[in-house]
Design a protein around this motif. Structure first.
Motif, PDB file in Angstrom:
ATOM      1  N   LEU A   1       0.839  -1.197   0.000  1.00 15.87           N
ATOM      2  CA  LEU A   1       0.000   0.000   0.000  1.00 15.87           C
ATOM      3  C   LEU A   1       0.881   1.257   0.000  1.00 15.87           C
ATOM      4  O   LEU A   1       0.574   2.243  -0.684  1.00 15.87           O
ATOM      5  N   GLN A   2       1.983   1.208   0.740  1.00 16.18           N
ATOM      6  CA  GLN A   2       2.904   2.342   0.727  1.00 16.18           C
ATOM      7  C   GLN A   2       3.522   2.520  -0.659  1.00 16.18           C
ATOM      8  O   GLN A   2       3.660   3.646  -1.140  1.00 16.18           O
ATOM      9  N   ARG A   3       3.887   1.411  -1.299  1.00 11.64           N
ATOM     10  CA  ARG A   3       4.453   1.505  -2.652  1.00 11.64           C
ATOM     11  C   ARG A   3       3.438   2.123  -3.603  1.00 11.64           C
ATOM     12  O   ARG A   3       3.795   2.963  -4.447  1.00 11.64           O
ATOM     13  N   ARG A   4       2.179   1.754  -3.440  1.00 11.34           N
ATOM     14  CA  ARG A   4       1.126   2.298  -4.303  1.00 11.34           C
ATOM     15  C   ARG A   4       0.959   3.797  -4.063  1.00 11.34           C
ATOM     16  O   ARG A   4       0.743   4.559  -5.016  1.00 11.34           O
ATOM     17  N   LEU A   5       1.060   4.221  -2.810  1.00 10.33           N
ATOM     18  CA  LEU A   5       0.978   5.647  -2.496  1.00 10.33           C
ATOM     19  C   LEU A   5       2.097   6.423  -3.196  1.00 10.33           C
ATOM     20  O   LEU A   5       1.860   7.454  -3.826  1.00 10.33           O
ATOM     21  N   ILE A   6       3.308   5.925  -3.088  1.00  6.81           N
ATOM     22  CA  ILE A   6       4.460   6.614  -3.672  1.00  6.81           C
ATOM     23  C   ILE A   6       4.360   6.637  -5.195  1.00  6.81           C
ATOM     24  O   ILE A   6       4.668   7.643  -5.839  1.00  6.81           O
ATOM     25  N   THR A   7       3.898   5.541  -5.783  1.00  2.61           N
ATOM     26  CA  THR A   7       3.712   5.486  -7.229  1.00  2.61           C
ATOM     27  C   THR A   7       2.730   6.555  -7.697  1.00  2.61           C
ATOM     28  O   THR A   7       2.884   7.133  -8.790  1.00  2.61           O
ATOM     29  N   ALA A   8       1.734   6.849  -6.857  1.00  6.93           N
ATOM     30  CA  ALA A   8       0.737   7.866  -7.203  1.00  6.93           C
ATOM     31  C   ALA A   8       1.216   9.284  -6.890  1.00  6.93           C
ATOM     32  O   ALA A   8       0.466  10.239  -7.081  1.00  6.93           O
ATOM     33  N   GLY A   9       2.454   9.421  -6.417  1.00  6.12           N
ATOM     34  CA  GLY A   9       3.006  10.738  -6.138  1.00  6.12           C
ATOM     35  C   GLY A   9       2.909  11.175  -4.694  1.00  6.12           C
ATOM     36  O   GLY A   9       3.243  12.313  -4.362  1.00  6.12           O
ATOM     37  N   GLY A  10       2.440  10.274  -3.813  1.00  2.00           N
ATOM     38  CA  GLY A  10       2.330  10.614  -2.401  1.00  2.00           C
ATOM     39  C   GLY A  10       3.679  10.606  -1.702  1.00  2.00           C
ATOM     40  O   GLY A  10       4.662  10.057  -2.204  1.00  2.00           O
ATOM     41  N   GLU A  11       3.712  11.193  -0.533  1.00  2.00           N
ATOM     42  CA  GLU A  11       4.941  11.347   0.233  1.00  2.00           C
ATOM     43  C   GLU A  11       4.677  10.964   1.683  1.00  2.00           C
ATOM     44  O   GLU A  11       3.607  11.245   2.228  1.00  2.00           O
ATOM     45  N   LEU A  12       5.649  10.293   2.310  1.00  2.00           N
ATOM     46  CA  LEU A  12       5.560   9.975   3.731  1.00  2.00           C
ATOM     47  C   LEU A  12       6.694  10.658   4.465  1.00  2.00           C
ATOM     48  O   LEU A  12       7.844  10.626   4.017  1.00  2.00           O
ATOM     49  N   VAL A  13       6.373  11.266   5.605  1.00  2.00           N
ATOM     50  CA  VAL A  13       7.358  11.936   6.442  1.00  2.00           C
ATOM     51  C   VAL A  13       7.233  11.362   7.855  1.00  2.00           C
ATOM     52  O   VAL A  13       6.129  11.354   8.424  1.00  2.00           O
ATOM     53  N   PHE A  14       8.344  10.878   8.391  1.00  2.00           N
ATOM     54  CA  PHE A  14       8.317  10.260   9.713  1.00  2.00           C
ATOM     55  C   PHE A  14       9.107  11.109  10.696  1.00  2.00           C
ATOM     56  O   PHE A  14      10.178  11.627  10.374  1.00  2.00           O
ATOM     57  N   GLY A  15       8.568  11.266  11.896  1.00  2.00           N
ATOM     58  CA  GLY A  15       9.242  12.087  12.885  1.00  2.00           C
ATOM     59  C   GLY A  15       8.440  12.154  14.163  1.00  2.00           C
ATOM     60  O   GLY A  15       7.520  11.360  14.378  1.00  2.00           O
ATOM     61  N   PRO A  16       8.761  13.107  15.029  1.00  2.00           N
ATOM     62  CA  PRO A  16       8.072  13.215  16.324  1.00  2.00           C
ATOM     63  C   PRO A  16       6.575  13.427  16.154  1.00  2.00           C
ATOM     64  O   PRO A  16       6.113  13.997  15.162  1.00  2.00           O
ATOM     65  N   ARG A  17       5.832  12.975  17.144  1.00  2.00           N
ATOM     66  CA  ARG A  17       4.378  13.135  17.135  1.00  2.00           C
ATOM     67  C   ARG A  17       3.995  14.610  17.142  1.00  2.00           C
ATOM     68  O   ARG A  17       4.618  15.428  17.818  1.00  2.00           O
ATOM     69  N   LEU A  18       2.987  14.962  16.360  1.00  2.00           N
ATOM     70  CA  LEU A  18       2.462  16.319  16.378  1.00  2.00           C
ATOM     71  C   LEU A  18       1.938  16.654  17.778  1.00  2.00           C
ATOM     72  O   LEU A  18       1.340  15.814  18.451  1.00  2.00           O
ATOM     73  N   ARG A  19       2.148  17.891  18.199  1.00  2.00           N
ATOM     74  CA  ARG A  19       1.643  18.311  19.509  1.00  2.00           C
ATOM     75  C   ARG A  19       0.149  18.608  19.466  1.00  2.00           C
ATOM     76  O   ARG A  19      -0.554  18.468  20.471  1.00  2.00           O
ATOM     77  N   SER A  20      -0.336  19.044  18.297  1.00  2.00           N
ATOM     78  CA  SER A  20      -1.757  19.344  18.141  1.00  2.00           C
ATOM     79  C   SER A  20      -2.096  19.320  16.659  1.00  2.00           C
ATOM     80  O   SER A  20      -1.210  19.389  15.799  1.00  2.00           O
ATOM     81  N   LEU A  21      -3.378  19.252  16.361  1.00  2.00           N
ATOM     82  CA  LEU A  21      -3.796  19.299  14.965  1.00  2.00           C
ATOM     83  C   LEU A  21      -3.577  20.676  14.365  1.00  2.00           C
ATOM     84  O   LEU A  21      -3.425  20.810  13.150  1.00  2.00           O
ATOM     85  N   ASP A  22      -3.539  21.710  15.209  1.00  2.00           N
ATOM     86  CA  ASP A  22      -3.223  23.048  14.691  1.00  2.00           C
ATOM     87  C   ASP A  22      -1.842  23.060  14.036  1.00  2.00           C
ATOM     88  O   ASP A  22      -1.632  23.727  13.013  1.00  2.00           O
ATOM     89  N   ASP A  23      -0.898  22.317  14.612  1.00  2.00           N
ATOM     90  CA  ASP A  23       0.447  22.250  14.039  1.00  2.00           C
ATOM     91  C   ASP A  23       0.436  21.616  12.648  1.00  2.00           C
ATOM     92  O   ASP A  23       1.297  21.902  11.820  1.00  2.00           O
ATOM     93  N   ALA A  24      -0.532  20.746  12.393  1.00  2.00           N
ATOM     94  CA  ALA A  24      -0.588  20.057  11.106  1.00  2.00           C
ATOM     95  C   ALA A  24      -0.853  21.014   9.955  1.00  2.00           C
ATOM     96  O   ALA A  24      -0.437  20.765   8.816  1.00  2.00           O
ATOM     97  N   PHE A  25      -1.526  22.128  10.236  1.00  2.00           N
ATOM     98  CA  PHE A  25      -1.856  23.063   9.163  1.00  2.00           C
ATOM     99  C   PHE A  25      -0.643  23.838   8.656  1.00  2.00           C
ATOM    100  O   PHE A  25      -0.740  24.543   7.654  1.00  2.00           O
TER     101      PHE A  25
END
Length: 319
Positions: free
Chosen positions: A140-164
């Motif tokens: 499923l990850q390979r399919r995401l990348i093939t479609a142009g998607g990107e994955l970024v791994f790192g520390p947990r977000l502190r809030s959903l506001d930070d996601a914006f």
């Protein structure tokens, strides 16, 4: 994918986040997924993952489950890694009626008394998808990348506001993490444990029907491996396997398929289910920003994954 700001940020790379990311990317949106761990290290990777929608609550559960069933059948026909559609039995230790979702499934028929193992009084045959989650999530990850998607791994977000900071549209697929991230105190962790053994020859699944997540018995063949389950420890978020629970699982499963007593144990899996009174799939219009929630699937995340991803994608495309 370029380093430009994506159209959509998906929070979480478990089965809900990854499936939603695939749908969005294949619909032409620039998608980034943010998560702490690789998908095959997520709680989703530990799931036994038989299609069985009984542990989630929402008016649209039946539609989401039916859509996901159809997609899994299509994926198996395409040779998608980790996806099998096999025959088996679901059975109850107390008299019940056949659930509405089961009637009409391929291969459906009510069991004769002689078809049931000791201790079970009612059950039905049907054909269901069973997913080998590590292999499936890799693909499923390979399919995401093939479609142009990107994955970024790192520390947990502190809030959903930070996601914006990443994108003007955020899809929250944070699973049990939604308890702190949203925050949503109605989300409760439920630890599930499985034992993987060398398959001594089982070709059909067996699943115990229970009204709610708890101690249940199931056997899920995945080629040379047989997954034995299960458990549901409410409020427990520690993913370390419990030796006594594992021994109890093997003992219960051995009563159904005696050859398991001598089967070699090849691994243990634990995952944390995101229990919630009802699945949360809804849109929050924040003016120049938009937040779509897709979490709280309890023990049915895989079973609802494609249907919920389709609904979340439809919301995004309509913005």
């Amino acid at each position: 994918m370029t380093s430009d700001r994506p159209d959509v940020l998906v929070v979480g790379a478990g089965v809900s986040g990854l499936t939603t990311g695939v749908r969005l990317a294949e619909s032409g949106r620039r998608v980034r997924i943010r998560a702490e761990q690789e998908p095959w290290e997520s709680h989703s990777a530990a799931a036994g993952a038989i299609w069985d929608p009984i542990y989630a609550q929402h008016p649209r559960v039946s539609q989401w489950a039916a859509r996901s069933y159809d997609v899994f059948v299509e994926l198996e026909q395409q040779g998608f890694p980790g996806v099998r559609v096999i025959d088996g039995v679901e059975a109850s230790r107390v008299p019940i009626s056949v659930p509405d979702w089961a009637v009409g499934l391929p291969g459906f028929r009510v069991c004769e008394p002689g078809d049931l193992p000791p201790g079970f009084v009612f059950g039905w045959h049907y054909t269901a998808p069973i997913i080998d989650m590590p292999a499936y999530l890799h693909e499923l990850q390979r399919r995401l990348i093939t479609a142009g998607g990107e994955l970024v791994f790192g520390p947990r977000l502190r809030s959903l506001d930070d996601a914006f900071a990443d994108a003007p549209i955020v899809v929250n697929c944070s699973g049990v993490g939604a308890r702190e991230l949203v925050p949503d105190p109605s989300v409760q962790p439920i630890r599930g444990q499985l034992v993987a053994v060398r398959n001594p020859g089982l070709t059909e699944f067996f699943a115990e029907y229970t009204d709610e997540l708890g101690e249940m018995t199931y056997l899920l063949p995945q080629g040379d491996t047989l997954l034995l389950g299960g458990s549901a420890e409410k409020g427990e978020a520690d993913p370390v396997p419990d030796a006594q629970i594992a021994a109890d699982i093997v003992q219960r499963c051995s009563l159904i398929f005696p050859a398991i007593r001598d089967a070699e144990i090849v691994g243990h899996r634990t995952g944390i289910r995101p229990s919630r009174p009802e699945v949360r799939l809804e849109h929050e219009d924040l003016g120049d920003r938009h937040l779509i929630h897709n979490y709280g699937h309890s023990g049915a995340g895989v079973s609802l994954s494609w249907g919920c991803a389709d609904d979340a994608t439809e919301i995004v495309l309509g913005l």
